[in-house]
Design a protein around this motif. Structure first.
Motif, PDB file in Angstrom:
ATOM      1  N   ALA A 245      -6.576  -1.489   0.594  1.00  0.00           N
ATOM      2  CA  ALA A 245      -5.395  -0.735   1.006  1.00  0.00           C
ATOM      3  C   ALA A 245      -5.783   0.667   1.437  1.00  0.00           C
ATOM      4  O   ALA A 245      -6.733   1.247   0.917  1.00  0.00           O
ATOM      5  CB  ALA A 245      -4.397  -0.653  -0.147  1.00  0.00           C
ATOM      6  N   THR A 246      -5.032   1.168   2.381  1.00  0.00           N
ATOM      7  CA  THR A 246      -5.203   2.554   2.809  1.00  0.00           C
ATOM      8  C   THR A 246      -4.004   3.319   2.290  1.00  0.00           C
ATOM      9  O   THR A 246      -2.876   3.081   2.707  1.00  0.00           O
ATOM     10  CB  THR A 246      -5.252   2.646   4.341  1.00  0.00           C
ATOM     11  OG1 THR A 246      -6.282   1.774   4.818  1.00  0.00           O
ATOM     12  CG2 THR A 246      -5.534   4.058   4.782  1.00  0.00           C
ATOM     13  N   PHE A 247      -4.263   4.183   1.331  1.00  0.00           N
ATOM     14  CA  PHE A 247      -3.175   4.959   0.720  1.00  0.00           C
ATOM     15  C   PHE A 247      -3.005   6.285   1.421  1.00  0.00           C
ATOM     16  O   PHE A 247      -3.895   6.888   1.907  1.00  0.00           O
ATOM     17  CB  PHE A 247      -3.429   5.223  -0.760  1.00  0.00           C
ATOM     18  CG  PHE A 247      -3.599   3.974  -1.586  1.00  0.00           C
ATOM     19  CD1 PHE A 247      -2.644   2.976  -1.559  1.00  0.00           C
ATOM     20  CD2 PHE A 247      -4.694   3.796  -2.395  1.00  0.00           C
ATOM     21  CE1 PHE A 247      -2.776   1.836  -2.330  1.00  0.00           C
ATOM     22  CE2 PHE A 247      -4.834   2.671  -3.184  1.00  0.00           C
ATOM     23  CZ  PHE A 247      -3.885   1.689  -3.138  1.00  0.00           C
TER      24      PHE A 247
ATOM     25  N   ASP B 255      -2.942  -2.006  -4.139  1.00  0.00           N
ATOM     26  CA  ASP B 255      -3.917  -2.647  -3.272  1.00  0.00           C
ATOM     27  C   ASP B 255      -3.739  -4.159  -3.385  1.00  0.00           C
ATOM     28  O   ASP B 255      -4.321  -4.810  -4.248  1.00  0.00           O
ATOM     29  CB  ASP B 255      -5.336  -2.239  -3.662  1.00  0.00           C
ATOM     30  CG  ASP B 255      -6.378  -2.731  -2.667  1.00  0.00           C
ATOM     31  OD1 ASP B 255      -6.067  -3.631  -1.856  1.00  0.00           O
ATOM     32  OD2 ASP B 255      -7.514  -2.228  -2.712  1.00  0.00           O
TER      33      ASP B 255
ATOM     34  N   ASN C   3      -3.782  -3.625  -9.899  1.00  0.00           N
ATOM     35  CA  ASN C   3      -4.988  -3.265  -9.169  1.00  0.00           C
ATOM     36  C   ASN C   3      -6.266  -3.689  -9.882  1.00  0.00           C
ATOM     37  O   ASN C   3      -7.271  -2.996  -9.843  1.00  0.00           O
ATOM     38  CB  ASN C   3      -5.004  -1.761  -8.881  1.00  0.00           C
ATOM     39  CG  ASN C   3      -4.024  -1.395  -7.779  1.00  0.00           C
ATOM     40  OD1 ASN C   3      -3.773  -2.172  -6.868  1.00  0.00           O
ATOM     41  ND2 ASN C   3      -3.456  -0.223  -7.865  1.00  0.00           N
TER      42      ASN C   3
ATOM     43  N   ALA D 172       0.828  -1.209   0.000  1.00  0.00           N
ATOM     44  CA  ALA D 172       0.000   0.000   0.000  1.00  0.00           C
ATOM     45  C   ALA D 172       0.861   1.256   0.000  1.00  0.00           C
ATOM     46  O   ALA D 172       0.469   2.291  -0.551  1.00  0.00           O
ATOM     47  CB  ALA D 172      -0.946  -0.001   1.195  1.00  0.00           C
ATOM     48  N   GLN D 173       2.044   1.170   0.590  1.00  0.00           N
ATOM     49  CA  GLN D 173       2.963   2.307   0.576  1.00  0.00           C
ATOM     50  C   GLN D 173       3.385   2.665  -0.850  1.00  0.00           C
ATOM     51  O   GLN D 173       3.836   3.780  -1.100  1.00  0.00           O
ATOM     52  CB  GLN D 173       4.199   2.002   1.425  1.00  0.00           C
ATOM     53  CG  GLN D 173       3.890   1.859   2.891  1.00  0.00           C
ATOM     54  CD  GLN D 173       5.110   1.410   3.688  1.00  0.00           C
ATOM     55  OE1 GLN D 173       6.222   1.335   3.191  1.00  0.00           O
ATOM     56  NE2 GLN D 173       4.887   1.102   4.955  1.00  0.00           N
ATOM     57  N   HIS D 174       3.227   1.726  -1.759  1.00  0.00           N
ATOM     58  CA  HIS D 174       3.576   1.946  -3.167  1.00  0.00           C
ATOM     59  C   HIS D 174       2.327   2.071  -4.038  1.00  0.00           C
ATOM     60  O   HIS D 174       2.378   1.852  -5.247  1.00  0.00           O
ATOM     61  CB  HIS D 174       4.466   0.798  -3.672  1.00  0.00           C
ATOM     62  CG  HIS D 174       5.725   0.657  -2.889  1.00  0.00           C
ATOM     63  ND1 HIS D 174       6.793   1.520  -3.034  1.00  0.00           N
ATOM     64  CD2 HIS D 174       6.081  -0.217  -1.922  1.00  0.00           C
ATOM     65  CE1 HIS D 174       7.748   1.168  -2.209  1.00  0.00           C
ATOM     66  NE2 HIS D 174       7.352   0.124  -1.509  1.00  0.00           N
ATOM     67  N   LYS D 175       1.189   2.378  -3.381  1.00  0.00           N
ATOM     68  CA  LYS D 175      -0.090   2.584  -4.070  1.00  0.00           C
ATOM     69  C   LYS D 175      -0.595   1.322  -4.771  1.00  0.00           C
ATOM     70  O   LYS D 175      -1.230   1.386  -5.811  1.00  0.00           O
ATOM     71  CB  LYS D 175      -0.007   3.741  -5.072  1.00  0.00           C
ATOM     72  CG  LYS D 175       0.498   5.036  -4.491  1.00  0.00           C
ATOM     73  CD  LYS D 175      -0.535   5.644  -3.577  1.00  0.00           C
ATOM     74  CE  LYS D 175      -0.120   7.024  -3.134  1.00  0.00           C
ATOM     75  NZ  LYS D 175       0.072   7.178  -1.743  1.00  0.00           N
TER      76      LYS D 175
END
Length: 147
Positions: free
Chosen positions: A145-147, A52, A120, A47-50
């Motif tokens: 994911a929480t972006f 999910d 995604n 998620a840190q890399h966008k």
């Protein structure tokens, strides 16, 4: 009819047994909890890399989420009310009476598709003739994911 990429219990049983053996030898008192924790950590890292990572489980996501929900104490009734996942999809991609095997099947599915499906992707085919689909974006309360 759901018939695409269903879990193969005979192939998954030794994999699940091996996971149990390894994690038990490493001192895990809650093998399923350890596997779930690893899944969550991987999803958080992506998620840190966008990305999910939950979408990467495709048709297996409802079954994966059921395992996680029940392990965390949510009732099956509450799980279905919250997610609105179709029961037949959850059941089709669940290995009966073996949550570790269900998660192993989901991981295999995810690994297999990483090379051929966009990261995604939310729409996944449920059968071989490609007439039935599940669109994970339609399930507002799914894991994501929480972006």
């Amino acid at each position: 009819m759901i018939n695409k990429c269903l879990p193969n219990i005979e192939e998954l049983t030794p994999i699940a047994d091996n996971i149990r053996i390894i994690l038990t030898e490493r001192g895990s008192k809650d093998v399923l909890g350890t596997v779930i924790e690893n899944i969550r950590k991987s999803a958080d890292m992506l998620a840190q890399h966008k990305i999910d990572a939950w979408l990467g489980y495709g048709v297996y996501l409802p079954a994966v989420e059921r395992v996680i929900a029940l392990h965390s104490g949510e009732s099956e009734t509450d799980f279905y009310m919250r997610t609105q996942y179709p029961v037949n999809v959850v059941e089709a991609y669940t290995v009966p009476n073996d949550d570790i095997a269900t998660l192993a099947a989901a991981d295999q599915f995810s690994q297999m598709h990483k090379a051929i499906v966009p990261i995604n992707t939310a729409v996944w085919c449920l059968n071989e003739d490609e007439q039935h689909y599940i669109n994970l974006l339609e399930y507002e309360n799914r894991l994501k994911a929480t972006f």
